[in-house]
Design an enzyme around this catalytic site. Sequence first.
Site, PDB file in Angstrom:
ATOM      1  CB  CYS A 108      -2.112   1.692   6.193  1.00 31.97           C
ATOM      2  SG  CYS A 108      -1.682   0.861   4.638  1.00 31.97           S
ATOM      3  CD  GLU A 148      -1.967   4.191   3.313  1.00 33.11           C
ATOM      4  OE1 GLU A 148      -1.699   3.543   2.268  1.00 33.11           O
ATOM      5  OE2 GLU A 148      -3.105   4.242   3.796  1.00 33.11           O
ATOM      6  CB  CYS A 184      -6.643  -0.365   5.142  1.00 30.52           C
ATOM      7  SG  CYS A 184      -4.935  -0.953   5.100  1.00 30.52           S
ATOM      8  CG  HIS A 212      -2.020  -0.934   1.206  1.00 29.28           C
ATOM      9  ND1 HIS A 212      -3.106  -0.818   2.036  1.00 29.28           N
ATOM     10  CD2 HIS A 212      -2.240  -2.028   0.456  1.00 29.28           C
ATOM     11  CE1 HIS A 212      -3.955  -1.792   1.802  1.00 29.28           C
ATOM     12  NE2 HIS A 212      -3.450  -2.552   0.841  1.00 29.28           N
TER      13      HIS A 212
END
Length: 166
Positions: A89, A58, A86, A56
């Site tokens: 993260c 992040e 999410c 992801h």
Amino acid sequence: MTDHDKTYMKKALELAALAGEQGEVPVGAVVVKRSTGEIIGRGFNRREYGKSPLTHAEIIAIDEASRRLGGWRLIDCELFVTLEPCPMCAGALINSRIERVVFGAYDPKAGSCGSVINLFELPYNHKPEVSGGVLADECAGILSGFFRSLRKSKGGKKSGLNDNDK
């Protein structure tokens, strides 16, 4: 919403656009050293390319910032990301000691900074400050446009990606 927040969210939006151009869900993130204003980490979604659920925006930005600073504690740092983090993260943000999280679009299906749950309100050892909705229309628009284009190119058929994918 400050000019500071808008400036760095625009940088995250540029990275989100790069992700979209590469067929990834367009989410971008930057880690900024608060005291200097320097971007020390950049990331955008790479799940399709890397065939990994861990890549992801992040996570990539946090990893780059940690390597650049030479340690896992991102003290005096803030993260700007185009979509509400999410659970994975949000956990990485807690563990990295990021001081502030700024996100654009809310994520009513997986957002863990207030939409579905706020993991930062639980009794963990670190609680980042959170600001949501920064350039929300632009951040939501890049996601909506991506999925609209994807559905159109697939003739309305389901692809491997859907609106639940980050």
